[in-house]
Design an enzyme around this catalytic site. Sequence first.
Site, PDB file in Angstrom:
ATOM      1  N   ASP A 165      -5.245 -15.037  32.633  1.00 19.85           N
ATOM      2  CA  ASP A 165      -6.280 -15.600  32.676  1.00 19.85           C
ATOM      3  C   ASP A 165      -6.869 -15.913  34.071  1.00 19.85           C
ATOM      4  OD1 ASP A 165      -3.869 -15.630  34.087  1.00 19.85           O
ATOM      5  OD2 ASP A 165      -3.099 -17.635  32.827  1.00 19.85           O
ATOM      6  N   PRO A 192       0.576  -7.719  21.256  1.00 18.91           N
ATOM      7  CA  PRO A 192       0.942  -6.665  22.315  1.00 18.91           C
ATOM      8  C   PRO A 192       2.277  -6.724  23.909  1.00 18.91           C
ATOM      9  CG  PRO A 192      -0.712  -7.867  22.750  1.00 18.91           C
ATOM     10  CD  PRO A 192      -0.146  -8.035  21.074  1.00 18.91           C
ATOM     11  N   ASP A 250       3.531 -10.915  33.853  1.00 16.32           N
ATOM     12  CA  ASP A 250       2.857 -12.375  33.321  1.00 16.32           C
ATOM     13  C   ASP A 250       2.391 -11.632  31.673  1.00 16.32           C
ATOM     14  OD1 ASP A 250       1.708 -14.353  33.082  1.00 16.32           O
ATOM     15  OD2 ASP A 250      -0.004 -14.746  33.759  1.00 16.32           O
ATOM     16  N   ASP A 269      -3.091  -0.581  28.789  1.00 16.33           N
ATOM     17  CA  ASP A 269      -1.278  -0.793  29.036  1.00 16.33           C
ATOM     18  C   ASP A 269      -0.622  -1.449  30.584  1.00 16.33           C
ATOM     19  OD1 ASP A 269       0.566  -1.133  27.905  1.00 16.33           O
ATOM     20  OD2 ASP A 269       0.980   0.451  26.536  1.00 16.33           O
ATOM     21  N   ASP A 324       4.088 -13.704  25.074  1.00 17.30           N
ATOM     22  CA  ASP A 324       5.642 -13.866  24.288  1.00 17.30           C
ATOM     23  C   ASP A 324       5.702 -12.477  23.972  1.00 17.30           C
ATOM     24  OD1 ASP A 324       5.365 -16.849  24.368  1.00 17.30           O
ATOM     25  OD2 ASP A 324       5.047 -17.687  22.613  1.00 17.30           O
TER      26      ASP A 324
END
Lengths: 283, 283
Positions: free
Chosen positions: B97, B173, B166, B148, B169
């Site tokens: 985000d 991924p 960050d 990744d 849950d």
Amino acid sequence: MHAEKYLQTINGEIWLVEDERENMKISYRIREVIFSEPSAFQHVMILDSYDFGRMLVLDGVVQTTSIDGHIYNEMISHVPLSIHPNPERVLIIGGGDCGAAREAVKYKNVKSIDMVEIDELVVKVCKKHLQEVSGNLSDPRVNFIYQDGIEHVKKYKNHYDVVIVDSSDPIGPAKQLFERSFYEDIYRALKDDGLMVCQSQSPVFHMDILKQTAGHIRDLFPHMKIYTATVPTYPGGLWSFTLGSKKYKDISVTDFDKNTRYVNQHILQACFQLPEFLRHQFS
Amino acid sequence: MHAEKYLQTINGEIWLVEDERENMKISYRIREVIFSEPSAFQHVMILDSYDFGRMLVLDGVVQTTSIDGHIYNEMISHVPLSIHPNPERVLIIGGGDCGAAREAVKYKNVKSIDMVEIDELVVKVCKKHLQEVSGNLSDPRVNFIYQDGIEHVKKYKNHYDVVIVDSSDPIGPAKQLFERSFYEDIYRALKDDGLMVCQSQSPVFHMDILKQTAGHIRDLFPHMKIYTATVPTYPGGLWSFTLGSKKYKDISVTDFDKNTRYVNQHILQACFQLPEFLRHQFS
């Protein structure tokens, strides 16, 4: 026994759908309806939920639960009782779940606790069915008075050391507990060094109520302070309490030793450190 | 355009029903579906909700909102960046985000921020449609790396001052971001005086995850500390972050001067004061 208005059966399972907010609903899966009856004031339910254990639900709104009821009750009672150096006469207005009174009896110097709850049925069912919160409270210093708190507080002058306003939301029977004249009556009922605390709703969803409450208290008392706690079952989690004090403004206890699950010496101090959006608003 | 799997139309109105928890559902009334497409990793939506403004929703779960996204993002970034006295090289793992990176660029001594997000679509839509959180981040010190995080961190040794994890849950991924080997790799990627912080889920609903995370970090780092914040749109409100540090353990900033809405100098200290049930568990 089911209160059809508040409970829904979906795929054979019972759900309580908290509907008070127009744009957000919280639904709890219910294992069992323990109690469901209307009182003279509101619809009273004790529900056994999967995630939060037993809950007190008034007019369809969750008030307190086995899992997190102690957070609210410890915060509304230990903070004022740790600021006042010698709280002998305590008044609790509302607090029908008995949780605040249960915390107050942990103070040896407290001589009497007048617990003024308008709805006797709430006290009765919490003592019987919600002992995780009420502790089936039976300390002889607690006087259960089933009356409107507004009327009770008008009768006293220079009488109480600490007044705790443990109200439900400012709709229905609790509406008047958020009005200025009520805080004026509390001011009068307090001794010259007395103090009060009230729950003042969510700073996220009801900043208007918090502002109004803080405004009334700031107008009346030399010292106004806001503190917060996180109560998982209240919408938004963050909850506010507002303190009004004639004299004492800091925590007087230096070695908090009560048996608690949320409050400790550090929390008593840290709870007054407000996030910037609140500090900015109220400093 | 509607993601039928996650959205329900009830009486002509769109609702997002957060269904991840078996026994509790949170439903948000939605004004408009701004974006809804699957990426290679997950279903990505930007929804305009009535109560929380625009929301980033991944696989049907609310990740961040216009109204309260800043709380989480300020807490996960300013705490580590106010402990490390000279954070030059920062790594953010996840954080699609852009909110954490947006806070990190407020530090003049930060020279580079590697933002390693596995899902480029999340960054793209947040920059375009969720500017209240992302600020349409365009600081030249931020290197967007679409990879990744697990793989990225393996490549470095003694390189970063601060690592911020960050993650979403621990399902889908993000699952591996909660495993011990990942923290070992972070330890290796940090300089001798480096530190890391990760979000470690709700202490109310996922004490198991918090315990596991704190355990891994305590095993690896000389200093482990837990802090909390209240994030209204996360279930239970109370949220935990876990810090692992090779050297520094206290807030070094004495006059916090960043433009923020939640964090201030007092919150930087108070956030480490844990409620008794947590203090008892982790002291």
